[in-house]
Structures are given as structure tokens and as C-alpha cells.
Design an enzyme around this catalytic site. Structure first.
Site, PDB file in Angstrom:
ATOM      1  N   ASP A  31       0.868  -1.173   0.000  1.00  0.00           N
ATOM      2  CA  ASP A  31       0.000   0.000   0.000  1.00  0.00           C
ATOM      3  C   ASP A  31       0.911   1.230   0.000  1.00  0.00           C
ATOM      4  O   ASP A  31       1.435   1.593  -1.040  1.00  0.00           O
ATOM      5  CB  ASP A  31      -0.917  -0.088   1.227  1.00  0.00           C
ATOM      6  CG  ASP A  31      -1.977   0.991   1.288  1.00  0.00           C
ATOM      7  OD1 ASP A  31      -2.518   1.355   0.245  1.00  0.00           O
ATOM      8  OD2 ASP A  31      -2.275   1.488   2.391  1.00  0.00           O
ATOM      9  N   ARG A  79     -11.279 -12.146   6.147  1.00  0.00           N
ATOM     10  CA  ARG A  79     -10.064 -12.788   5.629  1.00  0.00           C
ATOM     11  C   ARG A  79     -10.390 -14.088   4.905  1.00  0.00           C
ATOM     12  O   ARG A  79      -9.638 -14.556   4.071  1.00  0.00           O
ATOM     13  CB  ARG A  79      -9.092 -13.116   6.773  1.00  0.00           C
ATOM     14  CG  ARG A  79      -8.550 -11.914   7.515  1.00  0.00           C
ATOM     15  CD  ARG A  79      -7.432 -12.374   8.449  1.00  0.00           C
ATOM     16  NE  ARG A  79      -7.066 -11.381   9.445  1.00  0.00           N
ATOM     17  CZ  ARG A  79      -6.197 -10.386   9.247  1.00  0.00           C
ATOM     18  NH1 ARG A  79      -5.632 -10.230   8.081  1.00  0.00           N
ATOM     19  NH2 ARG A  79      -5.907  -9.544  10.218  1.00  0.00           N
TER      20      ARG A  79
END
Ligand code: IMP
Ligand code: MG
Length: 173
Positions: free
Chosen positions: A102, A164
């Protein structure tokens, strides 16, 4: 759940096909050599387990857990190692296996930390990359997919520890 989840950005089939390619590439690059895959917990756990199946050279695995100080959605670049490796990586071929690059601040910190332990080679494999958000001067050697600047969940990636388990990549908006 479907109320606040976006469309499927990367399907299960697309994930598997790309991970097969990454595994083949790594197998070629390290033919005849041993490789240590370091899974960055918790987000990279699914990526690790699918990727390692596709690597044909000898593989060992180890785990590291890091947390970045700051709020849930932003990385601060100040990283705390909450679980370190079990084994030395000195003289080994090491690949850091990460879920997403990121800002890159976490990976940059991790890369530099692991480099001080004198591996033979040190590479980065990331499933996803958000080029629009990158701040740190760090490049992945193996990238699965580039994604837009949206908050990604699924296939290991979480929002407040949830989602997840989704077998595909989607986003929160
Ligand atoms: P960094 O900004 O590159 O340091 O990212 C640090 C960590 O934040 C990543 O390893 C992920 O665990 C998490 N992260 C960054 N972007 C997202 C996202 O879109 N969804 C879920 N987790 C994310
Ligand atoms: Mg992570």
C-alpha cells in the site's frame, strides 16, 4: 454482508491462475536452490499457502507478525515486530510474502530489517499493489495484481480482522 461489500474485483479463478504464474516464475528464478518464504501475518496466510504449492524447488517457511502504529486504515511506517522468525536467514534465499503493498512503509521497514541479517538474496512477493498510494521507495520483485485505491478485503485481507476467509478479492465500498 452484501450490503456493504463491493463487487468482486479478483475472482478465485483469477487469483489461482496468477499465483500459478508467480510460482512458476519463482521456481525458474531459484532452480536448484532452496528458498525460505517468510509469510507476513496475518494477511498473507492464504497467499503463502497457495503460492508455496506452486513452487517446485525446495521450500521452507517461516512467519513474522508486524503491526504498524496508527489507526486501522492508515499505515504509520513505525512498525513493531510482534512475532519474529524462528530461524536464522543468514546465507539463505529469502522471499518476503506479503498481502498488499500500500504505502510500502511496512515492507520497507521489514526489508531493511531482514537485510541486516545477511541473507544470500532477499526478494519481495506481494499479492496486491496499490500504486496510487505508494510513499516508500520499495519495489516488489513479484506482484500478483495492481489494484485501485480502494479498501480491499478478502483472500487474507481484513477489515477489523474480518473477511479474511473470503476466497476472492472485493472491497468495502
Ligand atoms: P503499508 O501501507 O504498505 O505499510 O501497508 C501495511 C499493511 O496495511 C498491509 O500489509 C496490509 O495488511 C494493510 N493494508 C493496506 N491496505 C489495505 C487494504 O486495502 N485492505 C486491507 N488491508 C490493507
Ligand atoms: Mg499485512
Amino acid at each position: 454482508m452484501s450490503n456493504f461489500m463491493g463487487e468482486i474485483l479478483i475472482s478465485e479463478e483469477e487469483l489461482q491462475a496468477r499465483i500459478n504464474e508467480l510460482g512458476e516464475q519463482i521456481s525458474k528464478d531459484f532452480e536448484g536452490e532452496e528458498v525460505v518464504l517468510i509469510c507476513v501475518l496475518k494477511g498473507a496466510c492464504m497467499f503463502l499457502s497457495d503460492l508455496m504449492k506452486r513452487i517446485s524447488t525446495i521450500v521452507t517457511i517461516d512467519f513474522m507478525a508486524v503491526s504498524s502504529y496508527g489507526n486501522a486504515l492508515e499505515s504509520s511506517g513505525v512498525v513493531k515486530i510482534s512475532k519474529d522468525l524462528d530461524s536464522s536467514i543468514e546465507g539463505k534465499n529469502v522471499i518476503i510474502v506479503e498481502d498488499i503493498l500500500d504505502t510500502g512503509l511496512t515492507l520497507k521497514y521489514l526489508y531493511e530489517n531482514l537485510l541486516t541479517r545477511n541473507p544470500k538474496t532477499l526478494k519481495i512477493a506481494t499479492l496486491l499493489e496499490k500504486p496510487a498510494r505508494k510513499i516508500a521507495d520499495i519495489e516488489a520483485d513479484y506482484t500478483g495484481f495492481e489494484v485501485e485505491d480502494r479498501f480491499i478485503i478478502g483472500y487474507g485481507l481484513d477489515y477489523e480482522q474480518k473477511f479474511r476467509n473470503l476466497p476472492y478479492i472485493t472491497c468495502l465500498d
